[in-house]
Design a protein around this motif. Structure first.
Motif, PDB file in Angstrom:
ATOM      1  N   LYS A 362       0.812  -1.219   0.000  1.00 25.41           N
ATOM      2  CA  LYS A 362       0.000   0.000   0.000  1.00 25.41           C
ATOM      3  C   LYS A 362       0.844   1.268   0.000  1.00 25.41           C
ATOM      4  O   LYS A 362       0.521   2.235  -0.695  1.00 25.41           O
ATOM      5  N   LEU A 363       1.946   1.270   0.777  1.00 29.49           N
ATOM      6  CA  LEU A 363       2.714   2.497   0.976  1.00 29.49           C
ATOM      7  C   LEU A 363       4.021   2.523   0.208  1.00 29.49           C
ATOM      8  O   LEU A 363       4.570   3.601  -0.049  1.00 29.49           O
ATOM      9  N   GLY A 364       4.555   1.353  -0.115  1.00 29.14           N
ATOM     10  CA  GLY A 364       5.827   1.292  -0.819  1.00 29.14           C
ATOM     11  C   GLY A 364       7.004   1.393   0.130  1.00 29.14           C
ATOM     12  O   GLY A 364       7.682   0.403   0.411  1.00 29.14           O
ATOM     13  N   SER A 365       7.240   2.567   0.657  1.00 33.60           N
ATOM     14  CA  SER A 365       8.390   2.789   1.537  1.00 33.60           C
ATOM     15  C   SER A 365       7.937   2.739   2.997  1.00 33.60           C
ATOM     16  O   SER A 365       7.122   3.573   3.436  1.00 33.60           O
ATOM     17  N   ILE A 366       8.474   1.776   3.746  1.00 34.39           N
ATOM     18  CA  ILE A 366       8.096   1.629   5.152  1.00 34.39           C
ATOM     19  C   ILE A 366       9.340   1.395   5.995  1.00 34.39           C
ATOM     20  O   ILE A 366      10.416   1.111   5.471  1.00 34.39           O
ATOM     21  N   LYS A 367       9.179   1.549   7.304  1.00 33.95           N
ATOM     22  CA  LYS A 367      10.217   1.201   8.256  1.00 33.95           C
ATOM     23  C   LYS A 367       9.655   0.179   9.230  1.00 33.95           C
ATOM     24  O   LYS A 367       8.501   0.308   9.669  1.00 33.95           O
ATOM     25  N   VAL A 368      10.453  -0.835   9.542  1.00 34.37           N
ATOM     26  CA  VAL A 368      10.017  -1.910  10.432  1.00 34.37           C
ATOM     27  C   VAL A 368      10.932  -1.941  11.653  1.00 34.37           C
ATOM     28  O   VAL A 368      12.154  -1.967  11.521  1.00 34.37           O
ATOM     29  N   TYR A 369      10.304  -1.920  12.825  1.00 33.59           N
ATOM     30  CA  TYR A 369      11.054  -1.989  14.081  1.00 33.59           C
ATOM     31  C   TYR A 369      10.613  -3.248  14.829  1.00 33.59           C
ATOM     32  O   TYR A 369       9.422  -3.581  14.851  1.00 33.59           O
ATOM     33  N   GLN A 370      11.569  -3.944  15.442  1.00 36.17           N
ATOM     34  CA  GLN A 370      11.249  -5.195  16.115  1.00 36.17           C
ATOM     35  C   GLN A 370      11.958  -5.302  17.458  1.00 36.17           C
ATOM     36  O   GLN A 370      13.034  -4.736  17.654  1.00 36.17           O
ATOM     37  N   SER A 371      11.331  -6.052  18.350  1.00 37.49           N
ATOM     38  CA  SER A 371      11.971  -6.457  19.601  1.00 37.49           C
ATOM     39  C   SER A 371      11.700  -7.934  19.784  1.00 37.49           C
ATOM     40  O   SER A 371      10.537  -8.361  19.817  1.00 37.49           O
ATOM     41  N   ASP A 372      12.753  -8.715  19.870  1.00 34.97           N
ATOM     42  CA  ASP A 372      12.667 -10.164  20.024  1.00 34.97           C
ATOM     43  C   ASP A 372      13.315 -10.504  21.360  1.00 34.97           C
ATOM     44  O   ASP A 372      14.532 -10.379  21.516  1.00 34.97           O
ATOM     45  N   PHE A 373      12.514 -10.892  22.350  1.00 37.96           N
ATOM     46  CA  PHE A 373      13.046 -11.003  23.708  1.00 37.96           C
ATOM     47  C   PHE A 373      12.341 -12.108  24.490  1.00 37.96           C
ATOM     48  O   PHE A 373      11.279 -12.590  24.099  1.00 37.96           O
ATOM     49  N   ARG A 374      12.955 -12.499  25.593  1.00 42.59           N
ATOM     50  CA  ARG A 374      12.313 -13.422  26.529  1.00 42.59           C
ATOM     51  C   ARG A 374      11.709 -12.626  27.667  1.00 42.59           C
ATOM     52  O   ARG A 374      12.382 -11.783  28.271  1.00 42.59           O
ATOM     53  N   ALA A 375      10.443 -12.891  27.975  1.00 39.44           N
ATOM     54  CA  ALA A 375       9.806 -12.233  29.107  1.00 39.44           C
ATOM     55  C   ALA A 375      10.548 -12.598  30.387  1.00 39.44           C
ATOM     56  O   ALA A 375      11.067 -13.704  30.535  1.00 39.44           O
ATOM     57  N   MET A 376      10.605 -11.658  31.330  1.00 42.97           N
ATOM     58  CA  MET A 376      11.333 -11.862  32.574  1.00 42.97           C
ATOM     59  C   MET A 376      10.896 -13.132  33.288  1.00 42.97           C
ATOM     60  O   MET A 376      11.714 -13.890  33.821  1.00 42.97           O
ATOM     61  N   LYS A 377       9.594 -13.384  33.292  1.00 43.60           N
ATOM     62  CA  LYS A 377       9.085 -14.584  33.958  1.00 43.60           C
ATOM     63  C   LYS A 377       9.645 -15.838  33.300  1.00 43.60           C
ATOM     64  O   LYS A 377      10.018 -16.803  33.976  1.00 43.60           O
ATOM     65  N   ASN A 378       9.706 -15.845  31.964  1.00 42.15           N
ATOM     66  CA  ASN A 378      10.223 -17.010  31.253  1.00 42.15           C
ATOM     67  C   ASN A 378      11.711 -17.227  31.524  1.00 42.15           C
ATOM     68  O   ASN A 378      12.188 -18.368  31.554  1.00 42.15           O
ATOM     69  N   VAL A 379      12.450 -16.138  31.707  1.00 45.45           N
ATOM     70  CA  VAL A 379      13.883 -16.253  31.974  1.00 45.45           C
ATOM     71  C   VAL A 379      14.111 -16.997  33.283  1.00 45.45           C
ATOM     72  O   VAL A 379      14.884 -17.965  33.347  1.00 45.45           O
ATOM     73  N   LEU A 380      13.444 -16.549  34.358  1.00 51.79           N
ATOM     74  CA  LEU A 380      13.638 -17.189  35.654  1.00 51.79           C
ATOM     75  C   LEU A 380      13.088 -18.612  35.659  1.00 51.79           C
ATOM     76  O   LEU A 380      13.640 -19.503  36.306  1.00 51.79           O
ATOM     77  N   MET A 391       6.650  -3.232  14.896  1.00 51.67           N
ATOM     78  CA  MET A 391       5.987  -1.969  14.564  1.00 51.67           C
ATOM     79  C   MET A 391       6.267  -1.629  13.103  1.00 51.67           C
ATOM     80  O   MET A 391       7.414  -1.667  12.664  1.00 51.67           O
ATOM     81  N   ILE A 392       5.219  -1.293  12.360  1.00 49.27           N
ATOM     82  CA  ILE A 392       5.336  -0.918  10.948  1.00 49.27           C
ATOM     83  C   ILE A 392       5.020   0.569  10.833  1.00 49.27           C
ATOM     84  O   ILE A 392       3.974   1.031  11.305  1.00 49.27           O
ATOM     85  N   CYS A 393       5.912   1.320  10.205  1.00 54.62           N
ATOM     86  CA  CYS A 393       5.720   2.766  10.070  1.00 54.62           C
ATOM     87  C   CYS A 393       5.802   3.195   8.609  1.00 54.62           C
ATOM     88  O   CYS A 393       6.568   2.620   7.817  1.00 54.62           O
ATOM     89  N   ASP A 394       5.043   4.225   8.272  1.00 52.79           N
ATOM     90  CA  ASP A 394       5.158   4.872   6.966  1.00 52.79           C
ATOM     91  C   ASP A 394       6.472   5.645   6.953  1.00 52.79           C
ATOM     92  O   ASP A 394       6.692   6.531   7.788  1.00 52.79           O
ATOM     93  N   ALA A 395       7.354   5.321   6.033  1.00 51.20           N
ATOM     94  CA  ALA A 395       8.688   5.924   6.014  1.00 51.20           C
ATOM     95  C   ALA A 395       8.638   7.432   5.778  1.00 51.20           C
ATOM     96  O   ALA A 395       9.522   8.170   6.247  1.00 51.20           O
ATOM     97  N   GLU A 396       7.649   7.915   5.087  1.00 50.34           N
ATOM     98  CA  GLU A 396       7.571   9.343   4.768  1.00 50.34           C
ATOM     99  C   GLU A 396       7.032  10.168   5.922  1.00 50.34           C
ATOM    100  O   GLU A 396       7.478  11.295   6.162  1.00 50.34           O
ATOM    101  N   THR A 397       6.052   9.644   6.645  1.00 48.39           N
ATOM    102  CA  THR A 397       5.388  10.436   7.686  1.00 48.39           C
ATOM    103  C   THR A 397       5.755  10.009   9.098  1.00 48.39           C
ATOM    104  O   THR A 397       5.421  10.715  10.047  1.00 48.39           O
ATOM    105  N   ASP A 398       6.404   8.852   9.268  1.00 42.20           N
ATOM    106  CA  ASP A 398       6.753   8.287  10.576  1.00 42.20           C
ATOM    107  C   ASP A 398       5.513   7.765  11.318  1.00 42.20           C
ATOM    108  O   ASP A 398       5.605   7.323  12.458  1.00 42.20           O
ATOM    109  N   ARG A 399       4.343   7.801  10.672  1.00 42.46           N
ATOM    110  CA  ARG A 399       3.114   7.345  11.323  1.00 42.46           C
ATOM    111  C   ARG A 399       3.134   5.828  11.503  1.00 42.46           C
ATOM    112  O   ARG A 399       3.539   5.089  10.607  1.00 42.46           O
ATOM    113  N   VAL A 400       2.707   5.381  12.680  1.00 46.29           N
ATOM    114  CA  VAL A 400       2.626   3.949  12.955  1.00 46.29           C
ATOM    115  C   VAL A 400       1.381   3.408  12.264  1.00 46.29           C
ATOM    116  O   VAL A 400       0.262   3.815  12.578  1.00 46.29           O
ATOM    117  N   VAL A 401       1.566   2.466  11.336  1.00 48.33           N
ATOM    118  CA  VAL A 401       0.441   1.926  10.572  1.00 48.33           C
ATOM    119  C   VAL A 401       0.125   0.482  10.945  1.00 48.33           C
ATOM    120  O   VAL A 401      -0.865  -0.077  10.486  1.00 48.33           O
TER     121      VAL A 401
END
Length: 448
Positions: A362-380, A391-401
């Motif tokens: 739909k937008l063509g140019s996007i930015k993708v942000y990720q966090s891949d982690f273990r929840a604290m409870k799972n660690v212990l 998180m997917i963002c429109d690269a031109e407007t920075d809006r979270v889509v």
């Protein structure tokens, strides 16, 4: 002017129908609602509510495993399906009565009978009684789809899953949507050997690929057997009561129970739509406009029977919009953009907005942000199970889509975050919000 028995007659007392009936009555309309089964509909009686209670019950399996690392020692622990089943069904009974009481307290006449259309203003009840209404609302929901393979009569659907006399040792679930994955997770935690088959190689079609892949990986590690690109050839009952399921591209499976979770179809059969000039599409869904009006001027429809978005909160909003527009003098339409959804799998998934693939399309140019982690409870707890936030963002407007999450309590976290996506906030707005520490939710404002 024509005289009618009611200003509004609602067929179907599910989430959308109940809301429409109650609000219309509050606006001063003379309202009756007909329900052939129980007041509350799919969500309350045989869907979201009892299913979520089973999900809660299933979570104790892992909590009991994990608690030793937190210093708790539980000896002689065992699970009793009948206790959970009966308590869940008792809660359903309570909600059925509560919904009925709410309708009656608002002056709505509750008719426990099947209703069909006889014309634009006419309704016939199964008892033989015929009534008229100036406006008719159809809110009959949807029903599970059962494949037409040989031996399909040996299977059950999610409707019957809540009433099993005993847990089967081996269960095959057909389908790969949210219902299939939710019940697969639940029964697997209860100790049932679960096999899930799907005619394609994709689970949870429509969700972001990263979440689908993560759930598939975790589910396989939990012991669920996935057989993809598998079409039913037939089901045979064996002399010992077990079932042999034959499928394409895989060896036959011998199980004790087959559950169909292959989608839901609009409940429009034998409603008399022809008699009233109400049109439906190729899937049996009633055609409606933006104001929920069908091709018959006096007949409206809301909820799953329209095959728009099959979610309880959507049906409720459609029922509210109908009542306010037709009887309240406050016309408005439902906004279908950025509707959040959840899959109560193990672990759960939550999503709002565009997936990465849809955003690129739909937008063509996007930015993708990720966090891949273990929840604290799972660690212990020593549980090697990772959460993923995206998180997917429109690269031109920075809006979270788009926001997509899999991990403990993901649906609870996403509900608030969905407000931000709906409001059109940007990645910078998230970045400027101070983290609430230590939580899993803080990852949303720390994404890189």
């Amino acid at each position: 002017m024509a005289s009618y028995d009611y200003d509004l007659f609602v067929i179907g007392a599910g989430s959308g129908g109940v809301r429409a009936a109650r609000v219309s009555a509050a606006h001063g309309a003379r309202v009756a609602i007909a329900e052939e089964y129980r007041v509350g509909g799919t969500c309350v009686i045989r869907g979201c509510v009892p299913k979520k209670l089973l999900v809660y019950g299933a979570h104790f399996a892992e909590d009991i495993q994990d608690c030793a690392r937190f210093g708790w020692h539980v000896d002689g622990c065992r699970f009793d399906w009948a206790t959970l089943r009966d308590n869940v069904l008792a809660e359903v009974d309570r909600l059925n009565k509560a919904y009925t009481d709410t309708l009656e307290s608002h002056g709505v006449e509750v008719i426990l009978d099947r209703a069909t259309l006889t014309g634009p203003h006419g309704i016939r009840l199964a008892s033989g009684r015929e009534v008229t209404a100036k406006t008719i609302l159809i809110a009959t929901g949807a029903t599970p789809h059962v494949p037409g393979c040989p031996g399909h009569e040996h299977g059950i659907t999610s409707n019957e899953a809540f009433h099993l006399d005993a847990l089967p040792e081996r269960m095959l679930i057909a389908g790969a949507g949210y219902i299939a994955n939710e019940f697969a997770g639940v029964f697997n935690e209860f100790g049932v050997k679960v096999t899930l088959i799907n005619r394609t190689d994709t689970i949870l079609r429509g969700y972001d690929h990263s979440l689908r892949d993560r759930l598939l990986d975790i589910s396989i590690k939990k012991g669920i057997d996935f057989r993809l690109n598998a079409d039913f050839r037939g089901i045979t009952r064996n002399d010992d009561g077990s079932l042999t399921v034959e499928m394409t591209n895989h060896e036959p499976a011998i199980v004790d129970c087959v559950m169909f979770a292959t989608g839901r179809v609009p409940n429009t059969g034998d409603l008399g739509l022809d008699a009233a000039g109400v049109e439906w599409d190729e899937k049996g869904a009633i055609r409606v406009d933006d104001d929920n009006r069908s091709t018959c001027e006096s007949i409206y429809a809301v909820g799953d029977v329209t095959n728009r978005i099959q979610l309880t909160p959507v049906a409720i909003r459609e029922g509210q919009a109908f009542a306010d527009t037709v009887f309240g003098g406050k016309p408005h339409k439902v906004d279908y953009d950025n509707i959040p959804s959840a899959v109560f799998s193990h672990p759960p998934i939550a999503s709002v907005g565009l997936t990465e693939a849809k955003a690129r399309e739909k937008l063509g140019s996007i930015k993708v942000y990720q966090s891949d982690f273990r929840a604290m409870k799972n660690v212990l707890a020593g549980r090697n199970e990772r959460a993923l936030y995206k998180m997917i963002c429109d690269a031109e407007t920075d809006r979270v889509v788009g926001l997509h999450m899999i991990g403990p309590d993901a649906p609870e976290i996403l509900q608030a975050a969905a407000v931000a996506v709906k409001a059109g906030l940007t990645k910078a707005d998230f970045d400027q919000t101070v983290a609430l520490h230590p939580t899993m939710a803080e990852e949303l404002v720390l994404l890189k």
